[in-house]
Motif scaffolding. Structure first.
Motif, short mmCIF file in Angstrom:
data_model
loop_
_atom_site.label_atom_id
_atom_site.label_comp_id
_atom_site.label_asym_id
_atom_site.label_seq_id
_atom_site.Cartn_x
_atom_site.Cartn_y
_atom_site.Cartn_z
N ASP A 56 -4.43 1.20 1.49
CA ASP A 56 -4.64 2.41 2.29
C ASP A 56 -4.95 3.65 1.46
O ASP A 56 -5.24 4.71 2.01
CB ASP A 56 -3.39 2.69 3.14
CG ASP A 56 -3.06 1.54 4.07
OD1 ASP A 56 -3.95 0.73 4.38
OD2 ASP A 56 -1.89 1.44 4.49
N HIS A 57 -4.83 3.52 0.13
CA HIS A 57 -5.10 4.62 -0.80
C HIS A 57 -4.22 5.84 -0.52
O HIS A 57 -4.68 6.98 -0.63
CB HIS A 57 -6.58 5.02 -0.79
CG HIS A 57 -7.49 3.88 -1.07
ND1 HIS A 57 -8.84 3.94 -0.84
CD2 HIS A 57 -7.28 2.62 -1.54
CE1 HIS A 57 -9.40 2.79 -1.16
NE2 HIS A 57 -8.45 1.98 -1.59
N ASN A 95 -11.52 6.40 -4.48
CA ASN A 95 -12.92 6.64 -4.10
C ASN A 95 -13.53 5.48 -3.34
O ASN A 95 -14.58 5.63 -2.74
CB ASN A 95 -13.76 6.92 -5.35
CG ASN A 95 -13.26 8.13 -6.11
OD1 ASN A 95 -12.73 9.07 -5.54
ND2 ASN A 95 -13.39 8.08 -7.43
N GLY A 96 -12.89 4.33 -3.37
CA GLY A 96 -13.42 3.15 -2.70
C GLY A 96 -12.96 3.07 -1.26
O GLY A 96 -12.14 3.87 -0.80
N PRO A 97 -13.49 2.09 -0.55
CA PRO A 97 -13.10 1.94 0.86
C PRO A 97 -11.68 1.40 0.99
O PRO A 97 -11.21 0.64 0.14
CB PRO A 97 -14.11 0.92 1.39
CG PRO A 97 -14.52 0.14 0.19
CD PRO A 97 -14.46 1.09 -0.96
N LYS A 98 -11.01 1.82 2.05
CA LYS A 98 -9.68 1.27 2.34
C LYS A 98 -9.86 -0.17 2.81
O LYS A 98 -10.90 -0.53 3.36
CB LYS A 98 -8.99 2.10 3.41
CG LYS A 98 -8.69 3.51 2.95
CD LYS A 98 -8.05 4.32 4.06
CE LYS A 98 -7.81 5.74 3.56
NZ LYS A 98 -7.12 6.55 4.57
N PHE A 99 -8.84 -1.00 2.56
CA PHE A 99 -8.94 -2.41 2.94
C PHE A 99 -7.55 -3.00 3.14
O PHE A 99 -6.55 -2.43 2.67
CB PHE A 99 -9.71 -3.20 1.87
CG PHE A 99 -9.05 -3.19 0.51
CD1 PHE A 99 -8.20 -4.22 0.13
CD2 PHE A 99 -9.27 -2.16 -0.38
CE1 PHE A 99 -7.58 -4.21 -1.12
CE2 PHE A 99 -8.67 -2.14 -1.63
CZ PHE A 99 -7.82 -3.17 -2.00
#
Length: 162
Positions: A56-57, A95-99
């Motif tokens: 979820d960053h 900076n990347g997509p949540k997953f």
């Protein structure tokens, strides 16, 4: 010459043993149940913390789930919660997509939680298989060890690493 026990020793053995409480099979159950509940709680905490930070960053997850005096065994990271935050920012995770984190295997024993995950290929970083070991103390992640390995494109056998 054969020695025979004295009367006092015989009485001690007979009556002394009778004075001891009989061991019951269910005496170990509360301790085992408590140990199992503790391991289950530690497992739930680590899974929640791992997903919050890496999937979820949520950088504030470090303040909620990691101990201030957190000990790190990865040679590329320093101890403490600020070091965790700095490392996550440095590798560009935020900076990347949540997953949704792909937990391949999870096990807990006492205060240790073992997690195997797969990190998909991101940018120049190859697909990775990661094994993390966390020690939990007082409801917080207190210590961490890890092993990370890139999934090779030219594996000798066709079995997946996970």
């Amino acid at each position: 010459m054969k020695k025979t026990p004295t009367l006092a020793l015989s009485l001690l053995l007979v009556f002394g043993a009778a004075a001891l409480p009989a061991a019951r099979a269910d005496d170990a159950k509360p301790a085992a149940a408590s140990k199992h509940a503790n391991a289950a709680a530690n497992k739930a905490l680590v899974l929640k913390a791992y997903q919050a930070l890496f999937g979820d960053h949520d950088l504030s997850a470090v303040d909620r789930y990691w101990a201030k005096d957190y000990i790190q065994h990865n040679p590329y990271m320093a101890d403490g919660t600020e070091a965790v935050k700095q490392f996550v920012e440095k590798i560009g995770l935020l900076n990347g997509p949540k997953f949704k984190v792909e937990f391949l295997r999870v096990a807990a024993e006492g205060d240790l939680v073992f997690v195997q995950t797969r990190q998909p290929k991101m940018g120049n970083t190859p697909e990775m298989v990661i094994v993390d070991i966390f020690r939990v103390a007082n409801g917080k992640i207190a210590e961490h060890w890890d092993v990370m390995q890139a999934v090779p494109a030219d594996a000798v056998n066709k079995r997946p690493m996970y």
